[in-house]
Design a protein around this motif. Structure first.
Motif, short mmCIF file in Angstrom:
data_model
loop_
_atom_site.label_atom_id
_atom_site.label_comp_id
_atom_site.label_asym_id
_atom_site.label_seq_id
_atom_site.Cartn_x
_atom_site.Cartn_y
_atom_site.Cartn_z
N LEU A 93 0.85 -1.19 0.00
CA LEU A 93 0.00 0.00 0.00
C LEU A 93 0.89 1.24 0.00
O LEU A 93 1.70 1.44 0.92
N VAL A 94 0.75 2.07 -1.02
CA VAL A 94 1.52 3.30 -1.13
C VAL A 94 0.57 4.47 -1.27
O VAL A 94 -0.31 4.48 -2.14
N TYR A 119 2.83 7.45 3.14
CA TYR A 119 2.87 6.11 3.73
C TYR A 119 3.17 5.08 2.64
O TYR A 119 2.58 5.11 1.55
N ALA A 120 4.08 4.18 2.96
CA ALA A 120 4.32 3.00 2.11
C ALA A 120 4.48 1.81 3.03
O ALA A 120 5.37 1.80 3.89
N GLY A 121 3.63 0.81 2.88
CA GLY A 121 3.67 -0.37 3.75
C GLY A 121 3.65 -1.65 2.95
O GLY A 121 2.83 -1.82 2.04
N GLY A 133 1.54 -8.33 9.79
CA GLY A 133 1.93 -6.95 10.05
C GLY A 133 2.53 -6.33 8.81
O GLY A 133 2.31 -6.81 7.69
N THR A 134 3.31 -5.28 9.01
CA THR A 134 3.91 -4.56 7.88
C THR A 134 5.31 -4.06 8.23
O THR A 134 5.66 -3.88 9.40
N LEU A 135 6.08 -3.83 7.20
CA LEU A 135 7.25 -2.95 7.27
C LEU A 135 6.84 -1.69 6.54
O LEU A 135 6.43 -1.76 5.37
N CYS A 136 6.92 -0.54 7.21
CA CYS A 136 6.43 0.66 6.55
C CYS A 136 7.42 1.82 6.64
O CYS A 136 8.24 1.89 7.56
N ALA A 137 7.32 2.67 5.65
CA ALA A 137 8.04 3.94 5.61
C ALA A 137 7.00 5.05 5.66
O ALA A 137 6.01 5.01 4.92
N MET A 138 7.22 6.05 6.53
CA MET A 138 6.27 7.16 6.68
C MET A 138 7.04 8.47 6.75
O MET A 138 8.18 8.51 7.21
N HIS A 139 6.37 9.53 6.29
CA HIS A 139 7.01 10.84 6.32
C HIS A 139 5.97 11.90 6.65
O HIS A 139 4.77 11.70 6.41
N PRO A 142 4.28 15.00 2.01
CA PRO A 142 3.98 14.13 0.86
C PRO A 142 5.23 13.94 0.00
O PRO A 142 6.11 14.81 -0.04
N ARG A 143 5.29 12.81 -0.68
CA ARG A 143 6.44 12.55 -1.55
C ARG A 143 6.11 11.43 -2.52
O ARG A 143 5.25 10.58 -2.25
N PRO A 144 6.77 11.39 -3.68
CA PRO A 144 6.56 10.29 -4.62
C PRO A 144 7.30 9.04 -4.16
O PRO A 144 8.19 9.10 -3.29
N PHE A 145 6.94 7.90 -4.73
CA PHE A 145 7.59 6.64 -4.39
C PHE A 145 7.46 5.75 -5.61
O PHE A 145 6.38 5.25 -5.94
#
Length: 413
Positions: A93-94, A119-121, A133-139, A142-145
Motif C-alpha cells: 500500500l503506497v 505512507y508505504a507499507g 503486520g507490515t514494514l512501513c516507511a512514513m514521512h 507528501p512525496r513520490p515513491f
C-alpha cells in the motif's frame, strides 16, 4: 502511486483467526527490541529519507511496533492505523499524499500526531500467506515513491519475515544470554511432564525489575541493557546448574527450579532478590542501583499447564508489587484466579451502553468461566459488559475480576 478502494480485502472471522494464529506462532508480541529488526527500520529511514519507519505487528486491538524509528509510542489503536489498512490489502500500500486520499484524509494519525503525510507499507506474510503486520516507511510531508523504491522496500520486508522465521529457532536471548521466551516455554512444558511422570517437585519464580522504564528514561537504553545483563548474572549466581532462567518479556524473567518445592523456591527467590539489590552498574554520572519483585508458584496436584503455573507466579508477583516492590510473594489458593485459562490469541469486542459503545480487544486467555483480555487502556471500561469472540461463536456477559495495566481479567456471568 495509489490504489483504489476496491483493492481492499475485508477479512472474515475465519481469515482473521488464521492471521492471528500465524502471528501467535511467532510468539513475538511484547518482546524486547532486537537489533536485527532495528537495523532494518534504520535502513528504511536512511535509504528513503523518511522521518518514520516501523516493523508493525497487528493483533486483535492494536498495532504494536517490534521496531520503531521516529515514532513516540510502542503501540496504538488498531482501528485507524494505516498499517491495519495495509494488511487488508493484497499488494503493498503506497499513499503519496494522505490528505489527497479520501480513505485517509480524516485519519487521526494524519490530522494529528505523528502527522503521516506519506505512507508505504509492505505486508509481512507467514509462509501460509497470512499478513501478520507490515514494514512501513512514513514521512511528515507528501512525496513520490516509484517502483524501484517499492522493490527495495519489498526486499527489506522479506528480510523482516526471514528474521521472524529465524526467531522460532532461536533458543537464547541475544542481550542477556537467558533462554528466549519460546525456548523457556518448551523447557517448562518438558519439566512439567517429567515432574508428573517421576513424581518430583517443580517450582518457578516470575520476577521483573522495579521501575525499569524510569531507568531507561533517566539513564538511557544503554544503561538499561547493562541492568538487564547484571540482573541475569546475579540470578545465575544463586541458581544451580540444573535450574533454568529465561527472559519472558522486556524486564520480565522466569527461573525454573526442578526438584524444588514451594518453600525452598521462596528461599531461592529471596536470595536472588538480595543479590539483585546489591548490584550496581555504571551510569554516565553515577552508579545505578535497582531492585526486582518476585512471585513464586509450585506444581501441585491439580492439572495445570505452563500458562496456568506462570499465571499463578505472575499473580504472586503482582502481590509483591502491591506490597511495596523489592519483595517475594508465594502464590496460594486464596489469591484469586478465574479457572484454567488456555493460552489463545483471538480478536474480541467489548460492548456496553446497550450496544452503542464498543472497544476492540485481544483475548490472551480463555476458559469456560472467564477470560484474560488486553486493551489499549482500561479507562472507560465498565465493570460489566458483553464480550464477543467471533471465532469461538462466544457472546457472554462479563464482570471484571481484576485490572492490571492494560489487562482485564473477567468472569462470565
Amino acid at each position: 502511486m495509489g490504489h483504489q478502494a476496491g483493492d481492499y480485502v475485508q477479512p472474515g472471522a475465519r481469515n482473521e483467526q488464521d492471521r492471528l494464529a500465524a502471528l501467535d506462532n511467532y510468539d513475538v508480541l511484547d518482546t524486547p527490541r532486537e537489533e536485527a529488526f532495528d537495523r532494518v527500520t534504520r535502513l528504511v529511514r536512511s535509504i528513503f529519507g523518511v522521518s518514520m519507519s516501523t516493523v508493525t505487528l497487528i493483533d486483535g486491538h492494536r498495532q504494536w511496533f517490534k521496531s520503531q524509528q521516529g515514532m513516540p509510542n510502542q503501540e496504538t489503536e488498531r482501528g485507524p492505523s494505516l498499517c491495519n489498512a495495509a494488511i487488508q490489502h493484497p499488494r503493498p500500500l503506497v499513499v503519496p499524499d494522505t490528505l489527497q486520499d479520501l480513505r485517509f484524509a480524516n485519519n487521526p494519525f494524519v490530522t494529528g500526531a505523528p502527522f503521516v503525510r506519506f505512507y508505504a507499507g509492505v505486508q509481512l506474510r507467514s509462509p501460509e500467506g497470512d499478513a501478520v503486520g507490515t514494514l512501513c516507511a512514513m514521512h511528515d510531508q507528501p512525496r513520490p515513491f516509484d517502483n524501484a523504491q517499492l522493490a527495495i522496500l519489498v526486499d527489506l520486508a522479506k528480510t523482516v519475515t526471514s528474521e521472524l522465521e529465524l526467531r522460532t529457532l532461536a533458543t537464547r536471548d541475544a542481550l542477556t544470554g537467558a533462554l528466549s521466551r519460546r525456548a523457556l516455554r518448551e523447557e517448562f512444558s518438558r519439566a512439567i511432564s517429567l515432574a508428573r511422570r517421576h513424581k518430583f517437585e517443580l517450582a518457578c519464580i516470575f520476577f521483573d525489575l522495579d521501575h525499569f522504564k524510569s531507568i531507561n528514561d533517566t539513564h538511557g537504553h544503554g544503561v538499561g541493557d547493562l541492568v538487564l545483563r547484571a540482573c541475569v548474572e546475579a540470578c545465575r549466581g544463586e541458581l544451580r546448574s540444573t535450574d533454568t532462567i529465561g527472559r519472558f518479556g522486556g524486564e520480565e524473567f522466569v527461573a525454573l527450579l526442578p526438584h524444588t518445592g514451594a518453600k525452598a523456591a521462596l528461599a531461592v527467590a529471596e536470595k536472588i532478590r538480595a543479590a539483585v539489590a546489591r548490584c550496581r552498574v555504571e551510569g554516565e554520572n553515577s552508579p545505578v542501583r535497582f531492585t526486582a519483585s518476585f512471585g513464586v508458584a509450585a506444581l501441585d496436584g491439580s492439572d495445570i499447564d505452563v500458562d496456568q503455573m506462570l499465571k499463578r507466579a505472575d499473580t504472586a508477583l503482582y502481590a509483591a508489587k502491591a506490597t511495596g516492590r523489592n519483595n517475594c510473594q508465594m502464590w496460594h489458593e486464596q489469591q484469586p484466579e478465574s479457572g484454567l485459562l488456555r493460552r489463545v490469541l483471538k480478536a474480541g469486542l467489548i460492548t456496553f451502553n446497550g450496544g452503542r459503545s464498543t472497544i476492540e480487544s485481544t483475548i490472551r486467555g480463555l476458559s469456560k468461566s472467564g477470560a484474560m483480555i488486553q486493551v489499549i487502556s482500561t479507562a472507560g471500561v465498565p465493570e460489566r459488559f458483553k464480550l464477543g469472540v467471533v471465532s469461538e461463536e462466544l457472546h457472554r456477559l462479563c464482570k471484571i475480576a481484576h485490572k492490571r495495566d492494560n489487562q482485564i481479567e473477567v468472569v462470565f456471568e
